[in-house]
Scaffold this active site. Structure first.
Site, PDB file in Angstrom:
ATOM      1  CE  LYS A 156     -10.611  -2.909   2.005  1.00 42.52           C
ATOM      2  NZ  LYS A 156      -9.585  -2.004   1.510  1.00 42.52           N
ATOM      3  CE  LYS A 189      -3.179  -9.668  -3.814  1.00 46.82           C
ATOM      4  NZ  LYS A 189      -3.779  -8.343  -3.756  1.00 46.82           N
ATOM      5  CG  ASP A 208      -4.072  -3.237  -3.909  1.00 47.40           C
ATOM      6  OD1 ASP A 208      -5.042  -4.013  -4.039  1.00 47.40           O
ATOM      7  OD2 ASP A 208      -3.912  -2.520  -2.913  1.00 47.40           O
ATOM      8  CD  GLU A 209      -7.730  -3.906  -5.791  1.00 46.21           C
ATOM      9  OE1 GLU A 209      -6.988  -4.615  -5.086  1.00 46.21           O
ATOM     10  OE2 GLU A 209      -8.287  -2.864  -5.381  1.00 46.21           O
ATOM     11  CG  HIS A 236      -8.055  -9.142  -6.316  1.00 44.86           C
ATOM     12  ND1 HIS A 236      -9.229  -8.432  -6.367  1.00 44.86           N
ATOM     13  CD2 HIS A 236      -7.349  -8.648  -5.271  1.00 44.86           C
ATOM     14  CE1 HIS A 236      -9.226  -7.533  -5.384  1.00 44.86           C
ATOM     15  NE2 HIS A 236      -8.092  -7.649  -4.694  1.00 44.86           N
ATOM     16  CE  LYS A 251      -3.903  -2.203   0.268  1.00 45.41           C
ATOM     17  NZ  LYS A 251      -5.066  -2.080  -0.597  1.00 45.41           N
TER      18      LYS A 251
END
Ligand code: CAP
Ligand code: MG
Length: 442
Positions: free
Chosen positions: A329, A199, A201-202, A289, A173
């Site tokens: 979340k 990993k 992120d998408e 994902h 992130k």
């Protein structure tokens, strides 16, 4: 009104010869439920809105889908809110129906074709107000026409040399914005401090400030160094989501540079592309994902369930798949997430059973991700068990002392949970965990 009826409530389906679909159906109030159900079975198999001279009785008999059950409750393995079930019981326009589709209606090994039938036009019909595909059950012969995961759970565990504990992952992130060099630095901090998997992120693919190839080179260099220093095996998940030619080029690039895993956003690229990548036999772990799934899975009365999507992902060849956290979340009911995870992990190898038999397809490892931080770890493991990848993004990189401390705190939370020590107790002697609990609670 068609001269053919697609409803036969006395019909007994045969899981050797039929694909069975379970739908929640709500009519628009004009047709009764039986007529609507018949129209859904017709549109998703061989029929259309009127009789056609070209449909012979023989073809109808051989290929039409049959509604064999119309009921006022969900299957027992589907928990839905009491409100929805009570509403259904009181409303004659709502029902759960089961449809048997003769296997000849389907091309083996073709998920898009399956979806164009049982998940296609039926959702657009004016005669229905809502339709939700709850489950699909497949004959063994049909299941056998798919490759499934190359590695599966045991293969992933073998690559990382981790036998029983949850695998610990981290999403870098912010989602995008950093350079490959920064990824290298973060990877070093995170891997060196007890995390197994890192990993992309998408939405990070190959961007002007972070080219795919540069990221692979940088991260793989760091991976080599960390594996040497720690004596542990590590994995990086490179996001290859793109039109297929690029996806393949990038997956091959990962392989050439010693990478073990690539990620695909399965909803964005479609299951056909997952199947195609799996067919290349690159022997890479494929991480699925599911960004975007809620566009069709979240409404309780329309679309399709995550359970169905998970079945398709496993057939297509996904080794590890996002399924939800319950405590984090993202939306995801506890019973639903557990049912999905149990299905993905189920290993029928060696069993010849009467019900749906996936013995030819390896199990897929569930991934719990989204809003996780150390304080949620014990609860998460209590709900989902040890056979899961636990991903921390913001809950690791948001640690007051940065990513290295965040990684330590996540690892400490896992260790405490596995030792059955409360997080607050463990935090007394582990300062990174203490700071994380102070920031996010437990
Ligand atoms: C998690 C994540 C994942 C979601 C996907 C994100 O980051 O990277 O994409 O978990 O949801 O971007 O939100 P955080 P799901 O740990 O910072 O939340 O697994 O439910 O499909
Ligand atoms: Mg993400």
């Amino acid at each position: 009104m068609s001269k053919f009826s697609y409803v036969d409530l006395k019909f007994k389906p045969d899981l050797k010869k039929h694909i069975i679909a379970t739908y929640y159906l709500e009519t628009n109030g004009e047709d009764d439920i039986k007529t609507s159900a018949s129209k859904v079975a017709a549109e998703s198999s061989i029929g259309t809105w009127t009789d056609v001279k070209t449909l012979s009785k023989a073809t109808f008999e051989r290929l039409h889908a049959i509604v064999f059950e119309i009921s006022d409750h969900y299957p027992s393995y589907f928990r839905v809110s009491k409100t929805i079930e009570n509403k259904m019981k009181k409303d004659k326009n709502k029902a759960v129906i089961k449809i048997a589709y003769p296997l000849d209606l389907f091309e083996f090994g073709n998920i898009p074709q399956l979806l164009s039938s049982v998940g296609g036009n039926v959702f657009s019909m004016k005669c229905i107000k809502n339709l939700r595909l709850l489950d699909l059950e497949f004959p063994k012969k049909y299941i056998n026409s798919f490759q499934g995961p190359y590695h599966g759970i045991s293969g992933i565990r073998k690559k990382l040399n981790i036998k029983n504990r949850p695998l610990i992952g981290s999403i870098v992130k912010p989602k995008v914005g950093m350079t490959p060099k920064q990824y290298g630095k973060i990877a070093y901090d995170v891997w060196s401090n007890g995390i197994d998997i890192i990993k992309d992120d998408e939405n990070l693919t190959s961007l002007s400030f972070n080219k795919f190839e540069d990221r692979v080179r940088e991260v793989m260099k760091v991976k080599k160094r960390v594996e040497k220093e720690t004596g542990e095996k590590k994995m990086y998940v490179f996001n290859v989501t793109a039109p297929f030619d690029l996806m393949l080029k990038r997956a091959k690039f990962v392989k050439k540079h010693g990478g073990k895993c690539v990620m695909i956003d399965v909803v964005s690229v479609g299951m056909d592309n997952v199947q195609l990548l799996r067919k290349q036999d690159l022997k890479l772990v494929i991480h699925g994902h599911r960004a975007g799934h809620s566009a069709f899975t979240r409404n309780d009365e329309h679309g399709m369930t995550m359970y169905v999507l998970a079945k398709l992902a496993r057939l297509a060849g996904i080794d590890q798949f996002h399924t939800g956290t319950v405590v984090g979340k993202m939306d995801g009911d506890e019973d639903d997430v557990i049912r999905i995870d149990e299905f993905l992990k189920e290993d029928w190898a060696g069993f010849d059973i009467l019900e749906e038999n996936w013995s030819s397809i390896k199990p897929t490892m569930p991934i719990a991700s989204g809003g996780l931080h150390p304080g949620l770890t014990s609860k998460l493991i209590e709900i989902l068990g040890n056979n899961v990848i636990i991903n921390y993004g913001g809950g690791l990189h948001g640690h007051p002392d940065g990513s290295a401390s965040g990684a330590k705190a996540c690892r400490q939370a896992i260790d405490a949970s596995l030792k059955n020590i409360s997080l607050s107790e463990y935090a007394k002697t582990h300062k990174e965990l203490q700071k994380a609990l102070k920031k996010w609670g437990k």
